[in-house]
Write a protein that holds these residues in place. Structure first.
Motif, PDB file in Angstrom:
ATOM      1  N   GLN A 285      39.011  97.656  45.443  1.00 34.21           N
ATOM      2  CA  GLN A 285      39.851  97.838  46.619  1.00 34.21           C
ATOM      3  C   GLN A 285      41.195  98.458  46.243  1.00 34.21           C
ATOM      4  O   GLN A 285      41.714  99.319  46.959  1.00 34.21           O
ATOM      5  N   GLU A 286      41.771  98.029  45.121  1.00 33.97           N
ATOM      6  CA  GLU A 286      43.057  98.579  44.677  1.00 33.97           C
ATOM      7  C   GLU A 286      42.922 100.064  44.356  1.00 33.97           C
ATOM      8  O   GLU A 286      43.812 100.861  44.669  1.00 33.97           O
ATOM      9  N   ILE A 287      41.788 100.428  43.741  1.00 34.66           N
ATOM     10  CA  ILE A 287      41.566 101.844  43.428  1.00 34.66           C
ATOM     11  C   ILE A 287      41.405 102.661  44.694  1.00 34.66           C
ATOM     12  O   ILE A 287      41.952 103.766  44.821  1.00 34.66           O
ATOM     13  N   GLU A 288      40.656 102.127  45.663  1.00 34.06           N
ATOM     14  CA  GLU A 288      40.448 102.849  46.926  1.00 34.06           C
ATOM     15  C   GLU A 288      41.758 103.008  47.684  1.00 34.06           C
ATOM     16  O   GLU A 288      42.018 104.066  48.287  1.00 34.06           O
ATOM     17  N   ASP A 289      42.592 101.968  47.673  1.00 33.91           N
ATOM     18  CA  ASP A 289      43.884 102.060  48.365  1.00 33.91           C
ATOM     19  C   ASP A 289      44.771 103.119  47.707  1.00 33.91           C
ATOM     20  O   ASP A 289      45.453 103.886  48.399  1.00 33.91           O
ATOM     21  N   MET A 290      44.754 103.172  46.380  1.00 35.47           N
ATOM     22  CA  MET A 290      45.542 104.176  45.680  1.00 35.47           C
ATOM     23  C   MET A 290      44.993 105.573  45.952  1.00 35.47           C
ATOM     24  O   MET A 290      45.751 106.527  46.173  1.00 35.47           O
ATOM     25  N   ALA A 291      43.671 105.709  45.960  1.00 33.72           N
ATOM     26  CA  ALA A 291      43.042 107.009  46.203  1.00 33.72           C
ATOM     27  C   ALA A 291      43.395 107.545  47.580  1.00 33.72           C
ATOM     28  O   ALA A 291      43.546 108.758  47.773  1.00 33.72           O
ATOM     29  N   ALA A 310      34.589 111.084  42.604  1.00 27.84           N
ATOM     30  CA  ALA A 310      34.750 110.588  41.232  1.00 27.84           C
ATOM     31  C   ALA A 310      36.110 110.996  40.662  1.00 27.84           C
ATOM     32  O   ALA A 310      36.777 110.198  39.990  1.00 27.84           O
ATOM     33  N   GLU A 311      36.541 112.232  40.941  1.00 30.26           N
ATOM     34  CA  GLU A 311      37.842 112.688  40.461  1.00 30.26           C
ATOM     35  C   GLU A 311      38.972 111.894  41.093  1.00 30.26           C
ATOM     36  O   GLU A 311      39.934 111.498  40.418  1.00 30.26           O
ATOM     37  N   LEU A 312      38.845 111.642  42.399  1.00 29.02           N
ATOM     38  CA  LEU A 312      39.874 110.877  43.104  1.00 29.02           C
ATOM     39  C   LEU A 312      39.978 109.462  42.552  1.00 29.02           C
ATOM     40  O   LEU A 312      41.074 108.946  42.309  1.00 29.02           O
ATOM     41  N   ASN A 313      38.833 108.830  42.348  1.00 27.28           N
ATOM     42  CA  ASN A 313      38.834 107.457  41.852  1.00 27.28           C
ATOM     43  C   ASN A 313      39.382 107.371  40.427  1.00 27.28           C
ATOM     44  O   ASN A 313      40.094 106.436  40.075  1.00 27.28           O
ATOM     45  N   CYS A 314      39.043 108.369  39.610  1.00 23.09           N
ATOM     46  CA  CYS A 314      39.543 108.397  38.234  1.00 23.09           C
ATOM     47  C   CYS A 314      41.059 108.558  38.209  1.00 23.09           C
ATOM     48  O   CYS A 314      41.768 107.859  37.472  1.00 23.09           O
ATOM     49  N   GLU A 315      41.570 109.472  39.044  1.00 23.26           N
ATOM     50  CA  GLU A 315      43.011 109.681  39.136  1.00 23.26           C
ATOM     51  C   GLU A 315      43.702 108.448  39.696  1.00 23.26           C
ATOM     52  O   GLU A 315      44.779 108.047  39.223  1.00 23.26           O
ATOM     53  N   ALA A 316      43.084 107.829  40.694  1.00 26.57           N
ATOM     54  CA  ALA A 316      43.668 106.639  41.313  1.00 26.57           C
ATOM     55  C   ALA A 316      43.752 105.488  40.315  1.00 26.57           C
ATOM     56  O   ALA A 316      44.758 104.781  40.251  1.00 26.57           O
ATOM     57  N   LYS A 317      42.704 105.297  39.523  1.00 25.90           N
ATOM     58  CA  LYS A 317      42.704 104.227  38.532  1.00 25.90           C
ATOM     59  C   LYS A 317      43.798 104.452  37.490  1.00 25.90           C
ATOM     60  O   LYS A 317      44.527 103.525  37.117  1.00 25.90           O
ATOM     61  N   ARG A 318      43.922 105.702  37.037  1.00 25.88           N
ATOM     62  CA  ARG A 318      44.930 106.018  36.030  1.00 25.88           C
ATOM     63  C   ARG A 318      46.338 105.761  36.561  1.00 25.88           C
ATOM     64  O   ARG A 318      47.167 105.143  35.880  1.00 25.88           O
TER      65      ARG A 318
END
Length: 398
Positions: A285-291, A310-318
């Motif tokens: 959920q935190e990754i999706e909110d950041m994305a 996948a790119e959005l989620n990777c960038e959001a996690k970072r």
């Protein structure tokens, strides 16, 4: 060419007068005194009508004065950025119509800005208008009653253990040398960024900046070097005989922005190490909110390319991990190292006057204002009280 106005005598009133810019000035009945007043009047800078002088005119005049006065480039840029930002919101505003609330609203427009940022905004506009009055362009300062927020106390210090931890995370020796030179000497950040081989006096283990290069332009600034600082200086001189001694891995001189980014990267690295030890992983959920807060496209050769999920989620996690890492580690800068040096010097018993001289302070009372956090250190004050009284130092302080 216009004729210079001359005093003239009005018999009907038995007094001397002079007309300047269409305005009659009464000079008195005594001729010698009248001429003395006339010379004083003509020697004053010509005052422009407040209504005819816009804020943009004021800003331009003040910035030109910094250039003509050979102020440091950093000083010019400091005022230029803030004044232009303020003037852009009031392009048609005349100086006579400026109100304190307009400056205050501009300073408070971003709730995320630090207290120091708001203070500097107000200071920049006030100094510009004060200069205009000093030069005689305006009769009064329309925001003289506006007060800037008080400066925040500088109470962040770094322990030797923390400093070595930061050094271990520095990406290369270039940054290590820059951090260590400030840690060893307590010099101002701008001094280590501008020092060249010409400033180095190895015979006396010091850097010497001439008055035009020193802060305040009033007296030479001398930075004394410890053995470690001297060794670092000699190593840098061997690499760069001309130009700034301290440079990054691309051999480009450091500036305040590049140093700030480098310090922030160290801060993030340290925070990430702490998160890894805790085994932290962001939730889905935190990754999706950041994305959802990121742009869904990237630019490549001037073209917009849609990001994949996948790119959005990777960038959001970072970015989420970076944000969390910054929360765990306080920010630091070269000034933090200078502040730590001064605090340690005072704690070690070096008298305030000597510390002020070594730091390049023109007024030693600056130490009392900036380093008043020592008043909250009971052990330090107890030790000083014992020394002042000539009594034995309590065993717990040994």
């Amino acid at each position: 060419m216009a004729r210079r106005p001359q005093p003239w005598y009005r018999k009907s009133r038995r007094a001397w007068y002079v007309t300047v810019d269409g305005v009659q000035h009464h000079l008195g009945s005594d001729k010698p005194a009248a001429y003395e007043l006339y010379y004083k009047l003509m020697g004053q800078p010509k005052k422009l009508k407040v209504a005819s002088l816009s804020l943009a005119d004021i800003a331009d005049k003040y910035l030109r004065s910094l250039v003509y006065g050979k102020s440091p480039e950093a000083t010019y840029q400091w005022y230029k950025g803030r004044l232009r930002d303020f003037i852009s919101r009031h392009l048609e505003l005349q100086a006579a119509d400026l109100k304190p609330y307009q400056v205050q609203e501009w300073a408070d427009e971003n709730p995320n800005h630090a207290k120091a940022t708001k203070r500097n905004k107000i200071r920049s506009v006030k100094r510009c208008l004060c200069w205009t009055v000093e030069q005689g362009y305006l009769d009064r300062n329309p925001i003289a009653s506006l007060s800037a927020p008080s400066a925040e106390p500088k109470d962040q210090i770094i322990s030797p253990e923390q400093f070595e931890q930061l050094i271990d995370l520095a990406p290369d020796q270039n940054l290590v040398s820059l951090l260590r030179i400030v840690w060893e000497t307590g010099c101002r950040p701008q001094e280590c960024l501008m020092v060249t081989a010409d400033h180095v006096d190895l015979a006396n283990s010091r850097w010497v900046f001439r008055p035009p290069e020193a802060k305040g332009n009033a007296m030479p600034r001398i930075v004394y070097l410890t053995d470690t600082a001297r060794t670092i200086t000699e190593e840098q001189m061997a690499q760069f005989s001309a130009g700034p001694l301290f440079r990054n891995s691309q051999a480009k001189p450091w500036n305040k922005d590049s140093v700030g980014c480098a310090c922030d990267r160290i801060r993030v690295r340290l925070g990430k190490e702490m998160l890894e030890k805790e085994g932290f992983q962001p939730s889905r959920q935190e990754i999706e909110d950041m994305a959802s807060s990121l742009a869904d496209y990237r630019m490549s050769k001037g073209k917009r390319i849609q990001k994949t999920i996948a790119e959005l989620n990777c960038e959001a996690k970072r970015k989420f991990i970076q944000r969390r890492a910054r929360l765990l580690v306080p920010s630091f800068s070269l000034y933090t190292l200078r502040h730590t040096w001064a605090t340690n010097a005072l704690k070690r018993g070096v008298d305030a006057l000597t510390v002020a001289i070594l730091m390049g302070h023109k007024d030693p009372s600056t130490l009392a204002r900036v380093y008043q956090h020592l008043s909250h250190n009971p052990e330090h004050l107890l030790l000083q009280a014992c020394r002042a009284s000539g009594c034995n130092i309590p065993s717990k302080l040994h």
